[in-house]
Design a protein around this motif. Structure first.
Motif, short mmCIF file in Angstrom:
data_model
loop_
_atom_site.label_atom_id
_atom_site.label_comp_id
_atom_site.label_asym_id
_atom_site.label_seq_id
_atom_site.Cartn_x
_atom_site.Cartn_y
_atom_site.Cartn_z
N GLU A 101 -41.61 3.01 6.33
CA GLU A 101 -43.05 3.10 6.08
C GLU A 101 -43.38 2.58 4.69
OE1 GLU A 101 -44.06 7.19 6.63
OE2 GLU A 101 -43.66 7.14 8.80
N TYR A 102 -42.56 2.92 3.71
CA TYR A 102 -42.79 2.49 2.34
C TYR A 102 -42.69 0.97 2.22
CZ TYR A 102 -42.16 2.10 -2.71
OH TYR A 102 -42.30 1.76 -4.03
N VAL A 103 -41.69 0.38 2.86
CA VAL A 103 -41.49 -1.06 2.79
C VAL A 103 -42.61 -1.80 3.53
CG1 VAL A 103 -39.94 -2.93 3.51
CG2 VAL A 103 -39.01 -0.87 2.48
N TYR A 108 -49.85 -3.11 -3.42
CA TYR A 108 -50.38 -1.75 -3.35
C TYR A 108 -49.38 -0.73 -3.88
CZ TYR A 108 -54.02 -3.84 -0.49
OH TYR A 108 -55.05 -4.63 -0.04
N ARG A 109 -48.09 -0.98 -3.63
CA ARG A 109 -47.06 -0.07 -4.15
C ARG A 109 -47.06 -0.09 -5.67
NH1 ARG A 109 -41.76 -1.80 -0.98
NH2 ARG A 109 -42.79 -3.78 -1.23
N LEU A 154 -49.97 6.38 -10.99
CA LEU A 154 -49.21 7.61 -11.30
C LEU A 154 -48.83 7.67 -12.77
CD1 LEU A 154 -46.84 7.80 -8.19
CD2 LEU A 154 -48.74 9.33 -8.74
N TYR A 155 -48.44 6.52 -13.36
CA TYR A 155 -48.10 6.48 -14.77
C TYR A 155 -49.33 6.83 -15.63
CZ TYR A 155 -43.48 4.44 -13.99
OH TYR A 155 -42.18 4.23 -13.61
N ARG A 156 -50.50 6.30 -15.24
CA ARG A 156 -51.73 6.60 -15.98
C ARG A 156 -52.03 8.10 -15.96
NH1 ARG A 156 -54.83 3.24 -12.89
NH2 ARG A 156 -53.78 1.29 -13.15
N GLU A 157 -51.86 8.72 -14.79
CA GLU A 157 -52.11 10.15 -14.68
C GLU A 157 -51.13 10.98 -15.51
OE1 GLU A 157 -52.28 11.57 -10.67
OE2 GLU A 157 -53.60 9.94 -10.04
#
Length: 116
Positions: free
Chosen positions: A95-97, A103-104, A111-114
Motif C-alpha cells: 500500500e505504501y509503495v 505524496y510520500r 511530519l517533520y514540520r509538526e
C-alpha cells in the motif's frame, strides 16, 4: 576443488560444537587427525552436498523426532504468528509503495514540520 551451486548454498554452522554434533548424527568421525575447525566444516559441507534430498530429510526428521509435543505445538504457534505478521507487513508495504513518491515525501516533510 570446484564447488557446485548446491555445495555453495548449503548452510553449515560456523561453531565447532554444532559441527561435531552434526557429524556424530551422520555417523562420521567428529575429528580427523590434524583436522582444524575450518577443515571440519568443509568436510561436513562436502558430506551434506553428497547426500540426496531424501537422505537429508531423514536426518532432519531424526533430529526433531525426539521433541515433546508441547515444543512442536509452540513452534507451530510461533510460525503461524510470525507468518501472519509478515503478511500484514507486506500488505502495508505494498500500500505504501502504491502511493506516488511525491505524496510520500510531502507527508514526511509535514511530519517533520509538526515535530519542530
Amino acid at each position: 576443488m570446484v564447488y557446485s551451486d548446491k555445495h555453495r548454498k548449503i548452510n553449515v554452522p560456523t561453531d565447532n560444537v554444532p559441527i561435531q554434533a552434526t557429524l556424530r548424527q551422520l555417523e562420521q568421525p567428529i575429528c580427523l587427525f590434524g583436522e582444524r575447525p575450518a577443515e571440519r566444516r568443509r568436510r561436513l559441507q562436502n558430506l551434506i552436498s553428497s547426500l540426496s534430498d531424501n537422505e537429508i530429510a531423514k536426518i532432519l526428521l531424526a533430529l526433531y523426532h525426539d521433541e515433546p509435543d508441547e515444543l512442536q505445538t509452540a513452534r507451530y504457534w510461533i510460525a503461524e504468528y510470525a507468518l501472519s505478521r509478515a503478511k500484514e507487513r507486506i500488505e502495508k508495504l505494498k500500500e505504501y509503495v502504491a502511493i506516488p513518491e511525491v505524496y510520500r515525501t510531502a507527508n514526511i516533510q509535514g511530519l517533520y514540520r509538526e515535530l519542530r
